[in-house]
Design an enzyme around this catalytic site. Sequence first.
Site, mmCIF file in Angstrom:
data_model
loop_
_atom_site.group_PDB
_atom_site.id
_atom_site.type_symbol
_atom_site.label_atom_id
_atom_site.label_comp_id
_atom_site.label_asym_id
_atom_site.label_seq_id
_atom_site.Cartn_x
_atom_site.Cartn_y
_atom_site.Cartn_z
ATOM 1 N N LYS A 20 0.841 -1.218 0.000
ATOM 2 C CA LYS A 20 0.000 0.000 0.000
ATOM 3 C C LYS A 20 0.864 1.253 0.000
ATOM 4 C CE LYS A 20 -1.856 1.692 4.035
ATOM 5 N NZ LYS A 20 -1.549 3.133 4.137
ATOM 6 N N ASN A 21 1.812 1.282 0.917
ATOM 7 C CA ASN A 21 2.584 2.523 1.077
ATOM 8 C C ASN A 21 3.529 2.796 -0.083
ATOM 9 O OD1 ASN A 21 1.243 2.838 3.434
ATOM 10 N ND2 ASN A 21 2.989 2.510 4.791
ATOM 11 N N ARG A 90 -4.648 9.861 4.312
ATOM 12 C CA ARG A 90 -3.453 10.659 4.599
ATOM 13 C C ARG A 90 -2.562 10.845 3.362
ATOM 14 N NH1 ARG A 90 -0.631 13.996 8.105
ATOM 15 N NH2 ARG A 90 1.569 13.637 7.809
ATOM 16 N N CYS A 114 -5.781 7.368 9.195
ATOM 17 C CA CYS A 114 -5.916 6.734 10.508
ATOM 18 C C CYS A 114 -5.785 7.757 11.631
ATOM 19 C CB CYS A 114 -4.818 5.693 10.686
ATOM 20 S SG CYS A 114 -5.157 4.153 9.864
ATOM 21 N N ARG A 119 -0.478 14.081 13.248
ATOM 22 C CA ARG A 119 -0.062 14.005 11.850
ATOM 23 C C ARG A 119 -0.057 15.355 11.109
ATOM 24 N NH1 ARG A 119 -1.913 8.207 9.519
ATOM 25 N NH2 ARG A 119 0.128 8.328 8.608
ATOM 26 N N PRO A 120 0.764 16.299 11.561
ATOM 27 C CA PRO A 120 0.849 17.577 10.842
ATOM 28 C C PRO A 120 1.573 17.418 9.502
ATOM 29 C CG PRO A 120 2.455 17.504 12.613
ATOM 30 C CD PRO A 120 1.673 16.228 12.693
ATOM 31 N N ASP A 122 3.604 20.165 8.379
ATOM 32 C CA ASP A 122 4.464 21.355 8.347
ATOM 33 C C ASP A 122 5.760 21.111 7.568
ATOM 34 O OD1 ASP A 122 4.823 19.553 10.549
ATOM 35 O OD2 ASP A 122 6.286 20.932 11.415
ATOM 36 N N ASP A 302 4.230 0.675 12.123
ATOM 37 C CA ASP A 302 3.069 -0.023 11.567
ATOM 38 C C ASP A 302 2.937 -1.462 12.077
ATOM 39 O OD1 ASP A 302 2.245 2.171 10.171
ATOM 40 O OD2 ASP A 302 3.088 1.549 8.249
ATOM 41 N N ARG A 394 -8.676 -0.894 4.237
ATOM 42 C CA ARG A 394 -7.896 0.181 3.617
ATOM 43 C C ARG A 394 -6.511 -0.329 3.215
ATOM 44 N NH1 ARG A 394 -6.607 4.386 7.314
ATOM 45 N NH2 ARG A 394 -5.257 4.804 5.568
HETATM 46 C C1 UD1 Z 1 3.932 6.894 6.433
HETATM 47 C C2 UD1 Z 1 3.148 5.620 6.227
HETATM 48 C C3 UD1 Z 1 2.643 5.078 7.558
HETATM 49 C C4 UD1 Z 1 3.811 4.895 8.504
HETATM 50 C C5 UD1 Z 1 4.617 6.193 8.611
HETATM 51 C C6 UD1 Z 1 5.880 6.026 9.433
HETATM 52 C C7 UD1 Z 1 2.195 5.897 4.042
HETATM 53 C C8 UD1 Z 1 0.964 6.061 3.239
HETATM 54 N N1 UD1 Z 1 2.033 5.892 5.363
HETATM 55 O O1 UD1 Z 1 3.045 7.855 6.985
HETATM 56 O O2 UD1 Z 1 2.025 3.819 7.319
HETATM 57 O O3 UD1 Z 1 3.320 4.564 9.781
HETATM 58 O O4 UD1 Z 1 5.021 6.631 7.309
HETATM 59 O O5 UD1 Z 1 6.669 5.008 8.936
HETATM 60 O O6 UD1 Z 1 3.266 5.706 3.511
HETATM 61 N N2 UD1 Z 1 5.432 14.675 11.029
HETATM 62 C C9 UD1 Z 1 5.447 16.006 11.368
HETATM 63 N N3 UD1 Z 1 5.356 16.949 10.368
HETATM 64 C C10 UD1 Z 1 5.232 16.592 9.064
HETATM 65 C C11 UD1 Z 1 5.217 15.221 8.721
HETATM 66 C C12 UD1 Z 1 5.303 14.283 9.729
HETATM 67 O O7 UD1 Z 1 5.557 16.355 12.537
HETATM 68 O O8 UD1 Z 1 5.143 17.487 8.203
HETATM 69 C C13 UD1 Z 1 5.511 13.654 12.095
HETATM 70 C C14 UD1 Z 1 4.226 12.823 12.203
HETATM 71 O O9 UD1 Z 1 3.260 13.481 12.988
HETATM 72 C C15 UD1 Z 1 4.728 11.557 12.830
HETATM 73 C C16 UD1 Z 1 6.125 11.399 12.220
HETATM 74 O O10 UD1 Z 1 6.489 12.689 11.739
HETATM 75 O O11 UD1 Z 1 4.847 11.715 14.219
HETATM 76 C C17 UD1 Z 1 6.186 10.404 11.088
HETATM 77 O O12 UD1 Z 1 5.335 10.794 10.044
HETATM 78 P P1 UD1 Z 1 5.619 10.443 8.509
HETATM 79 O O13 UD1 Z 1 6.917 9.731 8.387
HETATM 80 O O14 UD1 Z 1 5.402 11.668 7.716
HETATM 81 O O15 UD1 Z 1 4.454 9.408 8.218
HETATM 82 P P2 UD1 Z 1 3.447 9.387 7.005
HETATM 83 O O16 UD1 Z 1 4.150 9.731 5.747
HETATM 84 O O17 UD1 Z 1 2.215 10.126 7.365
#
Ligand code: UD1
Length: 414
Positions: A20-21, A90, A114, A119-120, A122, A302, A394
Amino acid sequence: MIIVQGYYPLKGEIEIQGSKNAALPMMAAALLHKGTTVLDHVPMIQDVFCMMGILESLGCVLCLKDHRLTVDASEVSSMQIPRDRGRAMRSSIVVLGALLGRRGEGEAYYPGGCSIGSRPIDLHLAAFQRMGVEIREENDMIRAEAGTLKGADITLSYPSVGATENVILAAVKAEGRTVLKGAAREPEIDALCGMLKAMGAKIRGVGSDCLVIDGVEELRDASYQVPGDRIVTGTYLFAVMAAGGEAVLKKGSPESLGCVLDTMRAMGANVRVEGDTVSIAMTGRPKAVSITTSPHPGFPTDLQSVAMAVMAVGEGQGYLKETVFEGRFATAKQLHKMGAEIIIEGSEARVTGKGFLKGARVRACDLRSGAALAVAGLRAEGDTMITDCCHIFRGYEDICGDLRNLGGRIRRES
Ligand code: UD1
């Protein structure tokens, strides 16, 4: 609802679905090319269908048959990710990077997905700004616009998977060179880069935390295979550990599960990898271990919920520390209903193995928590009824069918 009848050991061989990812950002990447992109081994899951809906609403023509997805992005007529689909998932946010790469502009809504933490985004937006993108936010809508998208030196303060993918997608056709430091190293990012390179992108440093991307003017038609889903593989390996028995899992990207397989061995499983096949045999109760989640190559967040379920039916006292998503301990509350002994203190969980749980009516709080409850149900006396299992679909193409093929008593009822 999914109903699991516990106490049947597993035995069998199955093939693992596509990731999926990996598939989701690869589908977004197809937007960058004014032509046709073909993806094979695409998983038939809700998030993929949602991403298809987004691409169609932007003007792409899609065809999905026998796990082969053809995306014709010759015409992109809209630059707005539709609100309902954007908020449903997301990963919709990576479409913004692809739209910027394709048209220098895009509109998105703050993404959903989820409920595992705040999940910001920024880091995504700050990286776009470094590339000359002007960001305006109106309520929950984001408008991103760049006269010319320019390559830039970008350092991520945290290796966010989504932000890394967004920078790659925006940079591939930007003017000049982008150097991305602090990039995430998840295998799904390697897959995205592999596909983009097959389309003619110039990306160096794949697999490392520093990517160098030289913008190109055009991409070309290409076809690419989505890798096997390492998280689904991990889920089913843990399922065998909970239920006992043995299994052979094919095409599941075991090479990217190094740290997880080491943990499984420490818990008493006999795990062997040969090429893209992994086999596991488990006798006795899983031993307690300490697990800390972290970005790749660490233990993936995950698989934390599923590991929690296995520890709950194991022996001894184990610890889980969650460092990636703060909301990922919601599974514990559901496992309590099944008689599990789990104490949560902040970002740490102490799990005392009980050998077996009791079937109960439980709720899938998110995608991976739902899978964890199915795994727990395999080692529970009586029936476990999992509600809200739309979350599971999903990401898992056919969790009931897969576990049934391994001898599990699990079925879906409407
Ligand atoms: C992706 C995966 C998800 C996995 C995660 C971590 C997909 C579709 N999803 O999610 O299954 O659990 O990686 O391996 O590929 N963060 C910030 N600011 C940002 C972005 C992220 O603070 O702009 C924080 C998030 O809140 C979280 C951490 O960084 O605490 C990791 O997030 P991120 O690596 O971005 O995960 P996703 O890409 O959402």
